[in-house]
Design a protein around this motif. Structure first.
Motif, PDB file in Angstrom:
ATOM      1  N   ASP A  70       0.973  -1.315  -0.214  1.00 37.64           N
ATOM      2  CA  ASP A  70      -0.170   0.049  -0.140  1.00 37.64           C
ATOM      3  C   ASP A  70       0.938   1.114  -0.249  1.00 37.64           C
ATOM      4  OD1 ASP A  70      -2.364  -1.700  -0.052  1.00 37.64           O
ATOM      5  OD2 ASP A  70      -3.196  -1.311   2.267  1.00 37.64           O
ATOM      6  N   VAL A  71       1.750   1.253   1.093  1.00 43.77           N
ATOM      7  CA  VAL A  71       2.951   2.786   0.739  1.00 43.77           C
ATOM      8  C   VAL A  71       3.677   2.759  -0.034  1.00 43.77           C
ATOM      9  CG1 VAL A  71       5.111   3.348   2.014  1.00 43.77           C
ATOM     10  CG2 VAL A  71       2.863   2.185   3.182  1.00 43.77           C
ATOM     11  N   HIS A  72       4.238   1.198  -0.616  1.00 43.63           N
ATOM     12  CA  HIS A  72       4.812   1.783  -2.257  1.00 43.63           C
ATOM     13  C   HIS A  72       3.614   2.373  -3.063  1.00 43.63           C
ATOM     14  CE1 HIS A  72       6.439   0.282  -6.349  1.00 43.63           C
ATOM     15  NE2 HIS A  72       7.535   0.445  -5.349  1.00 43.63           N
ATOM     16  N   SER A  73       2.624   1.684  -3.213  1.00 42.71           N
ATOM     17  CA  SER A  73       1.658   2.595  -4.139  1.00 42.71           C
ATOM     18  C   SER A  73       1.419   4.186  -3.776  1.00 42.71           C
ATOM     19  CB  SER A  73       0.254   1.401  -4.136  1.00 42.71           C
ATOM     20  OG  SER A  73       0.177   0.379  -4.588  1.00 42.71           O
ATOM     21  N   ILE A  74       1.257   4.516  -3.012  1.00 38.33           N
ATOM     22  CA  ILE A  74       0.792   5.845  -2.172  1.00 38.33           C
ATOM     23  C   ILE A  74       1.990   6.433  -3.201  1.00 38.33           C
ATOM     24  CG2 ILE A  74       0.458   7.708  -0.259  1.00 38.33           C
ATOM     25  CD1 ILE A  74      -1.237   4.561   0.509  1.00 38.33           C
ATOM     26  N   LEU A  75       3.562   6.488  -2.426  1.00 28.95           N
ATOM     27  CA  LEU A  75       4.934   6.877  -2.913  1.00 28.95           C
ATOM     28  C   LEU A  75       4.502   7.163  -4.542  1.00 28.95           C
ATOM     29  CD1 LEU A  75       7.023   5.355  -0.476  1.00 28.95           C
ATOM     30  CD2 LEU A  75       6.298   7.386  -0.270  1.00 28.95           C
ATOM     31  N   ASN A  76       4.038   6.092  -5.417  1.00 26.26           N
ATOM     32  CA  ASN A  76       4.082   6.005  -6.795  1.00 26.26           C
ATOM     33  C   ASN A  76       3.268   7.265  -7.216  1.00 26.26           C
ATOM     34  OD1 ASN A  76       4.650   5.294  -9.688  1.00 26.26           O
ATOM     35  ND2 ASN A  76       3.506   3.667  -8.881  1.00 26.26           N
ATOM     36  N   MET A  77       1.947   7.269  -6.678  1.00 29.79           N
ATOM     37  CA  MET A  77       1.439   7.912  -6.638  1.00 29.79           C
ATOM     38  C   MET A  77       1.873  10.382  -6.094  1.00 29.79           C
ATOM     39  SD  MET A  77      -2.286   6.615  -6.512  1.00 29.79           S
ATOM     40  CE  MET A  77      -3.024   5.753  -4.664  1.00 29.79           C
ATOM     41  N   ILE A  78       2.121  10.261  -5.426  1.00 30.04           N
ATOM     42  CA  ILE A  78       2.515  10.869  -4.480  1.00 30.04           C
ATOM     43  C   ILE A  78       3.522  11.474  -5.716  1.00 30.04           C
ATOM     44  CG2 ILE A  78       4.098  12.054  -2.703  1.00 30.04           C
ATOM     45  CD1 ILE A  78       2.940  10.836  -1.354  1.00 30.04           C
ATOM     46  N   PHE A  79       4.471  10.587  -5.590  1.00 29.28           N
ATOM     47  CA  PHE A  79       5.370  10.754  -7.187  1.00 29.28           C
ATOM     48  C   PHE A  79       5.194  11.383  -8.857  1.00 29.28           C
ATOM     49  CE2 PHE A  79       8.517   9.318  -3.968  1.00 29.28           C
ATOM     50  CZ  PHE A  79       9.503  10.564  -3.533  1.00 29.28           C
ATOM     51  N   LYS A  80       4.359  10.520  -8.911  1.00 27.16           N
ATOM     52  CA  LYS A  80       4.106  10.783 -10.063  1.00 27.16           C
ATOM     53  C   LYS A  80       3.175  12.603 -10.030  1.00 27.16           C
ATOM     54  CE  LYS A  80       3.180   6.302 -11.962  1.00 27.16           C
ATOM     55  NZ  LYS A  80       2.331   5.380 -12.652  1.00 27.16           N
ATOM     56  N   ALA A  81       2.412  12.555  -9.564  1.00 33.26           N
ATOM     57  CA  ALA A  81       1.368  13.909  -9.472  1.00 33.26           C
ATOM     58  C   ALA A  81       2.680  14.548  -8.730  1.00 33.26           C
ATOM     59  CB  ALA A  81       0.472  13.711  -8.149  1.00 33.26           C
ATOM     60  N   ALA A  82       4.347  14.466  -8.174  1.00 35.23           N
ATOM     61  CA  ALA A  82       4.739  15.612  -8.297  1.00 35.23           C
ATOM     62  C   ALA A  82       5.018  15.815  -9.819  1.00 35.23           C
ATOM     63  CB  ALA A  82       5.679  15.177  -7.725  1.00 35.23           C
ATOM     64  N   VAL A  83       6.216  15.464 -10.670  1.00 33.15           N
ATOM     65  CA  VAL A  83       6.017  15.039 -11.768  1.00 33.15           C
ATOM     66  C   VAL A  83       5.769  16.015 -12.803  1.00 33.15           C
ATOM     67  CG1 VAL A  83       6.867  13.854 -13.547  1.00 33.15           C
ATOM     68  CG2 VAL A  83       7.724  13.720 -11.711  1.00 33.15           C
ATOM     69  N   LYS A  84       3.922  15.343 -12.811  1.00 34.95           N
ATOM     70  CA  LYS A  84       2.719  15.939 -13.521  1.00 34.95           C
ATOM     71  C   LYS A  84       2.705  17.083 -13.475  1.00 34.95           C
ATOM     72  CE  LYS A  84      -2.360  15.666 -14.012  1.00 34.95           C
ATOM     73  NZ  LYS A  84      -3.211  14.593 -14.314  1.00 34.95           N
ATOM     74  N   ASN A  85       2.347  17.636 -12.035  1.00 31.56           N
ATOM     75  CA  ASN A  85       2.746  18.703 -11.445  1.00 31.56           C
ATOM     76  C   ASN A  85       4.439  19.804 -11.566  1.00 31.56           C
ATOM     77  OD1 ASN A  85      -0.752  18.696 -10.937  1.00 31.56           O
ATOM     78  ND2 ASN A  85       0.510  17.672 -10.099  1.00 31.56           N
ATOM     79  N   THR A  86       5.532  19.065 -12.040  1.00 39.41           N
ATOM     80  CA  THR A  86       6.091  20.452 -12.447  1.00 39.41           C
ATOM     81  C   THR A  86       6.827  20.412 -10.743  1.00 39.41           C
ATOM     82  OG1 THR A  86       5.146  22.745 -12.481  1.00 39.41           O
ATOM     83  CG2 THR A  86       5.605  20.949 -14.061  1.00 39.41           C
ATOM     84  N   PHE A  87       6.004  19.515  -9.464  1.00 41.90           N
ATOM     85  CA  PHE A  87       6.941  19.554  -8.596  1.00 41.90           C
ATOM     86  C   PHE A  87       8.281  19.497  -8.324  1.00 41.90           C
ATOM     87  CE2 PHE A  87       2.732  20.610  -7.037  1.00 41.90           C
ATOM     88  CZ  PHE A  87       2.489  21.133  -6.378  1.00 41.90           C
ATOM     89  N   CYS A  88       8.399  18.026  -8.862  1.00 41.49           N
ATOM     90  CA  CYS A  88      10.044  17.688  -9.214  1.00 41.49           C
ATOM     91  C   CYS A  88      10.145  17.599 -10.584  1.00 41.49           C
ATOM     92  CB  CYS A  88      10.252  16.535  -8.124  1.00 41.49           C
ATOM     93  SG  CYS A  88       9.281  15.490  -8.441  1.00 41.49           S
ATOM     94  N   SER A  89      11.120  16.933 -11.394  1.00 42.36           N
ATOM     95  CA  SER A  89      11.731  16.380 -11.992  1.00 42.36           C
ATOM     96  C   SER A  89      11.938  15.098 -12.159  1.00 42.36           C
ATOM     97  CB  SER A  89      12.508  17.352 -13.355  1.00 42.36           C
ATOM     98  OG  SER A  89      13.815  17.651 -12.777  1.00 42.36           O
ATOM     99  N   ILE A  90      12.112  13.988 -13.734  1.00 40.97           N
ATOM    100  CA  ILE A  90      12.448  12.660 -13.902  1.00 40.97           C
ATOM    101  C   ILE A  90      14.030  13.110 -13.753  1.00 40.97           C
ATOM    102  CG2 ILE A  90      12.322  10.623 -14.768  1.00 40.97           C
ATOM    103  CD1 ILE A  90       9.563  10.845 -14.573  1.00 40.97           C
TER     104      ILE A  90
END
Length: 92
Positions: A70-90
């Motif tokens: 569950d935590v792995h999935s949530i972290l994945n969603m958080i980082f995808k949202a961050a990239v999508k919303n330009t809070f961080c980059s890949i």
């Protein structure tokens, strides 16, 4: 320059609009009980693979396999949202 968003800002924004109430409740509890205490107020850009892996390893050592997933999935969603919303980059 904008101050980086703490992790907790992105989670509800990216999750919860298309899930059952019980799923959202469980996920928010996983976030509050495991993710938030581990990262505290660390800016998103400062979170490393190692800090994420340390959390997952701790859950594994405690025998919390479902929580780990569950935590792995949530972290994945958080980082995808961050990239999508330009809070961080890949970084490639």
């Amino acid at each position: 320059m904008n101050k980086p968003a703490p992790v907790y800002v992105l989670f509800p924004y990216n999750f919860g609009f298309n899930v059952a109430a019980e799923t959202l409740s469980v996920s928010l509890n996983q976030y509050k009980n495991h993710i938030s205490p581990h990262f505290k107020n660390v800016p998103l850009r400062k979170i490393t693979l190692k800090t994420c892996q340390d959390l997952l390893d701790t859950l594994d050592e405690q025998g919390k396999g479902k929580t780990l997933d569950d935590v792995h999935s949530i972290l994945n969603m958080i980082f995808k949202a961050a990239v999508k919303n330009t809070f961080c980059s890949i970084i490639s």
